[in-house]
Design a protein around this motif. Structure first.
Motif, mmCIF file in Angstrom:
data_model
loop_
_atom_site.group_PDB
_atom_site.id
_atom_site.type_symbol
_atom_site.label_atom_id
_atom_site.label_comp_id
_atom_site.label_asym_id
_atom_site.label_seq_id
_atom_site.Cartn_x
_atom_site.Cartn_y
_atom_site.Cartn_z
ATOM 1 N N GLU A 415 0.726 -1.095 -0.090
ATOM 2 C CA GLU A 415 -0.067 -0.063 0.200
ATOM 3 C C GLU A 415 0.818 1.298 -0.103
ATOM 4 O OE1 GLU A 415 -3.467 1.981 -0.291
ATOM 5 O OE2 GLU A 415 -3.186 -0.244 -0.247
ATOM 6 N N ALA A 416 2.049 1.107 0.926
ATOM 7 C CA ALA A 416 2.752 2.136 0.798
ATOM 8 C C ALA A 416 3.534 2.441 -0.616
ATOM 9 C CB ALA A 416 3.934 2.247 1.867
ATOM 10 N N VAL A 417 3.874 1.380 -1.163
ATOM 11 C CA VAL A 417 4.435 1.538 -2.592
ATOM 12 C C VAL A 417 3.406 1.901 -3.370
ATOM 13 C CG1 VAL A 417 5.654 0.559 -4.692
ATOM 14 C CG2 VAL A 417 6.018 -0.307 -2.175
ATOM 15 N N ARG A 418 2.262 1.709 -3.651
ATOM 16 C CA ARG A 418 1.004 2.179 -4.471
ATOM 17 C C ARG A 418 1.330 3.913 -4.203
ATOM 18 N NH1 ARG A 418 -1.520 -2.870 -3.859
ATOM 19 N NH2 ARG A 418 -2.263 -2.285 -1.860
ATOM 20 N N HIS A 419 1.236 4.380 -3.034
ATOM 21 C CA HIS A 419 1.031 5.553 -2.625
ATOM 22 C C HIS A 419 2.121 6.215 -3.131
ATOM 23 C CE1 HIS A 419 0.323 9.141 -0.228
ATOM 24 N NE2 HIS A 419 1.474 9.238 0.135
ATOM 25 N N ARG A 420 3.456 5.727 -3.176
ATOM 26 C CA ARG A 420 4.649 6.266 -3.515
ATOM 27 C C ARG A 420 4.718 6.661 -5.196
ATOM 28 N NH1 ARG A 420 9.110 6.459 -0.600
ATOM 29 N NH2 ARG A 420 10.684 7.885 -1.708
ATOM 30 N N ILE A 421 3.957 5.553 -5.860
ATOM 31 C CA ILE A 421 3.900 5.445 -7.416
ATOM 32 C C ILE A 421 3.019 6.744 -7.609
ATOM 33 C CG2 ILE A 421 2.998 4.253 -9.556
ATOM 34 C CD1 ILE A 421 4.032 1.972 -7.884
ATOM 35 N N ALA A 423 2.217 9.252 -6.026
ATOM 36 C CA ALA A 423 2.885 10.516 -5.764
ATOM 37 C C ALA A 423 3.991 11.079 -6.926
ATOM 38 C CB ALA A 423 3.506 10.688 -4.281
ATOM 39 N N ILE A 424 4.743 10.043 -7.118
ATOM 40 C CA ILE A 424 5.722 10.316 -8.479
ATOM 41 C C ILE A 424 4.816 10.664 -9.559
ATOM 42 C CG2 ILE A 424 7.292 9.075 -9.830
ATOM 43 C CD1 ILE A 424 8.230 7.281 -7.591
ATOM 44 N N ILE A 425 3.849 9.834 -9.888
ATOM 45 C CA ILE A 425 3.064 10.492 -11.188
ATOM 46 C C ILE A 425 2.399 11.798 -11.047
ATOM 47 C CG2 ILE A 425 0.897 9.804 -12.724
ATOM 48 C CD1 ILE A 425 1.810 6.972 -12.061
ATOM 49 N N GLY A 431 7.159 17.743 -19.751
ATOM 50 C CA GLY A 431 8.266 17.456 -20.490
ATOM 51 C C GLY A 431 8.979 16.171 -19.667
ATOM 52 N N ASP A 432 8.267 15.682 -18.560
ATOM 53 C CA ASP A 432 9.049 14.722 -17.848
ATOM 54 C C ASP A 432 7.973 13.622 -17.500
ATOM 55 O OD1 ASP A 432 10.933 13.030 -16.765
ATOM 56 O OD2 ASP A 432 10.823 14.366 -14.700
ATOM 57 N N VAL A 433 7.330 12.877 -18.161
ATOM 58 C CA VAL A 433 6.210 12.062 -18.171
ATOM 59 C C VAL A 433 7.116 10.651 -18.156
ATOM 60 C CG1 VAL A 433 4.364 10.661 -18.942
ATOM 61 C CG2 VAL A 433 4.507 13.390 -19.179
ATOM 62 N N VAL A 441 12.768 2.455 -11.673
ATOM 63 C CA VAL A 441 14.034 3.041 -11.294
ATOM 64 C C VAL A 441 14.054 4.009 -10.218
ATOM 65 C CG1 VAL A 441 16.036 4.213 -12.232
ATOM 66 C CG2 VAL A 441 14.989 2.330 -13.623
ATOM 67 N N ARG A 442 13.028 4.994 -9.976
ATOM 68 C CA ARG A 442 13.004 6.013 -9.343
ATOM 69 C C ARG A 442 12.858 5.203 -7.895
ATOM 70 N NH1 ARG A 442 10.942 11.211 -10.846
ATOM 71 N NH2 ARG A 442 12.071 12.024 -12.765
ATOM 72 N N LEU A 443 11.867 4.211 -7.954
ATOM 73 C CA LEU A 443 11.707 3.567 -6.609
ATOM 74 C C LEU A 443 12.951 2.765 -5.858
ATOM 75 C CD1 LEU A 443 8.249 2.304 -7.299
ATOM 76 C CD2 LEU A 443 8.885 4.051 -6.069
ATOM 77 N N LYS A 444 13.843 2.199 -6.909
ATOM 78 C CA LYS A 444 14.868 1.681 -6.435
ATOM 79 C C LYS A 444 15.862 2.504 -6.009
ATOM 80 C CE LYS A 444 14.544 -2.309 -9.455
ATOM 81 N NZ LYS A 444 15.016 -3.196 -10.467
#
Length: 478
Positions: A415-421, A423-425, A431-433, A441-444
């Motif tokens: 659930e925390a990872v889904r929240h992080r995804i 937030a990143i999106i 210009g940065d989709v 890669v960002r998560l790693k």
């Protein structure tokens, strides 16, 4: 080789569940409405059972004063009188009683959590619970949500609502404006025009020409294109593009959800900050049936049936069943508190800091900590809800799979990872989709070891478009 038959005696131990044990197990997984219905049926067929008045006090009370101090079955417990329906205290580190900050019967306001699973009301209620409203605004939001139609429109009279809640109309309008930013786009609109305007505004497409087109929908229905070009100040090509955008909007945003009448979820457990630090956990008195055994009636009838063994046997069976039910209800309440307390202990960081700090948790961890079987925890967490400072959550929400850390530290909850995804999106620019591979890669880089296909699965589960679709939408908006 000859075969022969022989008789052998063997001892074998097995556990045979009695009907009452099976019924006690079933009581654990009943939601509070089902539990009350069950108790009402028992009262109807058992003349010795009576419903006790609810004095509004919590049935069980646990204070958590430290993150690394477990609540286990060995803690001290104070038993109340059998059948008296009196409050009990269980597994306490320190007894808080009824403090001035939490007087008897004054639990958190629950009106705003009107919902039914898989409906628009459920979807909206979750967003209300996660929005930083003041208590007054949360009450207003709950009232507006209660008036929400399955189509996504709200027909409430803002002035009447303001007067009934004794607040200014401007406050109600401000809360409505916040609700109109919820998903799905267009929800909480009061008219078709407002519904389309909300969706266009969220796409940054409500320019003066488009606003004029939406203001003259009746001309669009009549296909009076000449008049529309005049009102909008555009040529024919631009008008066709604008009409194409209008057709892409959803005039009834709530219809994508399953329809159904809303009902109020009453959380079984309240979690509130303790004045002494940590968290205070209570069972909602409204969810707990309170029963009395009429001992006077039993004694009187026993005297009258002393010579009738059949009637006396029936009366004794009623007394036995009544005592069993009260003990089972007491045990059910204690078990729910134990499980809830351990969940709060494990998820203290979530309560303090939000979903990004939700820890991986499984049933076995909780079961081992409180000394019960894993299946007991599973039954307790079914159809039970917890009211926390961060909203109302089903107990099962706190059990999520672990995502490994690529830096050797603690694992992360799904659930925390889904929240992080998400937030990143949300932080993307035109210009940065980012592709799913880029997100992985960002998560790693932040220590979360997750594969691209997992990112894709979580993104699709949250109904977030692909990077190609997001890039196209951003070009249209900007």
């Amino acid at each position: 080789m000859q075969s022969s038959a022989s008789l052998l005696q063997r001892q074998k131990q097995s556990m045979v569940a009695s009907p009452q044990l099976i019924e006690s197990i079933r009581l654990l997984q009943l939601a509070h409405t089902e539990l009350h219905q069950f108790v009402e049926r028992e009262i109807e067929k058992n003349p010795l059972l009576e419903s006790a008045s609810n004095d509004g006090r919590p049935f069980d009370d646990v204070s958590i004063s430290g993150a690394d101090q477990p609540i286990g079955p060995g803690a001290n417990a104070v038993e109340g009188p059998t059948g008296a329906g009196s409050p009990e205290r269980l597994g306490q580190w320190k007894s808080l009683g009824n403090t001035t900050n939490n007087p008897p019967g004054n639990g958190p306001s629950l009106d705003e959590f009107a919902t039914l699973a898989e409906t628009l009301h459920d979807h909206v209620a979750r967003q209300i619970a996660l929005t930083a409203f003041t208590p007054q605004e949360r009450l207003i939001a709950g009232q507006l949500a209660a008036d929400l139609e399955d189509t996504g429109y709200v027909r409430a009279n803002l002035l009447e609502l303001a007067e009934s809640l004794n607040v200014r109309e401007a406050v109600v309008e401000r809360v409505l404006g916040t609700l109109q930013q919820f998903d799905p786009p267009g929800v909480f609109a009061r008219s078709l025009r407002e519904c389309l305007e909300i969706q266009l505004r969220q796409r940054n497409r409500l320019d003066p020409a488009m606003a004029a087109l939406v203001a003259h929908l009746e001309m669009l229905a009549r296909r009076d294109f000449e008049a529309l070009k005049q009102h909008c100040g555009v040529d024919e090509e631009d008008l066709l593009d604008m009409m194409h955008e209008i057709r892409a909007l959803d005039p009834k945003p709530g219809n994508r959800f399953q329809s159904g009448a809303s009902e109020t979820i009453i959380p079984d457990v309240w979690v509130t900050p303790s004045p002494q630090g940590g968290w205070q956990i209570e069972l909602d008195p409204a969810t707990l049936p309170k029963l009395l055994i009429n001992q006077s009636y039993y004694a009187e009838v026993s005297r009258q049936t002393a010579q009738n063994s059949k009637d006396q046997a029936f009366l004794d069976e009623c007394l036995q069943n009544a005592n069993w039910l009260i003990r089972s209800l007491d045990q059910r309440a204690k078990t729910i508190v134990k499980v809830a307390a351990e969940i709060v202990r494990q998820q203290d960081a979530f309560l303090e800091h939000g979903v990004a700090h939700l820890r991986p948790l499984n049933l076995r961890t909780v079961a081992d900590a409180i000394g019960v079987h894993e299946s007991t925890v599973s039954r307790v967490t079914s159809n039970k809800y917890m009211l926390t400072p961060r909203g109302v959550f089903e107990l099962k929400y706190f059990f999520t799979v672990a995502i490994a850390s690529c830096q050797g530290g603690d694992a992360h909850s799904a659930e925390a990872v889904r929240h992080r995804i998400k937030a990143i999106i949300a932080a993307e620019s035109p210009g940065d989709v980012l592709s799913d591979e880029d997100i992985a890669v960002r998560l790693k880089e932040t220590g979360i070891d997750v594969a691209r296909r997992t990112v894709t699965k979580y993104r699709e589960a949250m109904n977030i478009p692909s990077s190609v679709q997001r890039r196209r939408e951003m070009r249209l908006c900007f």
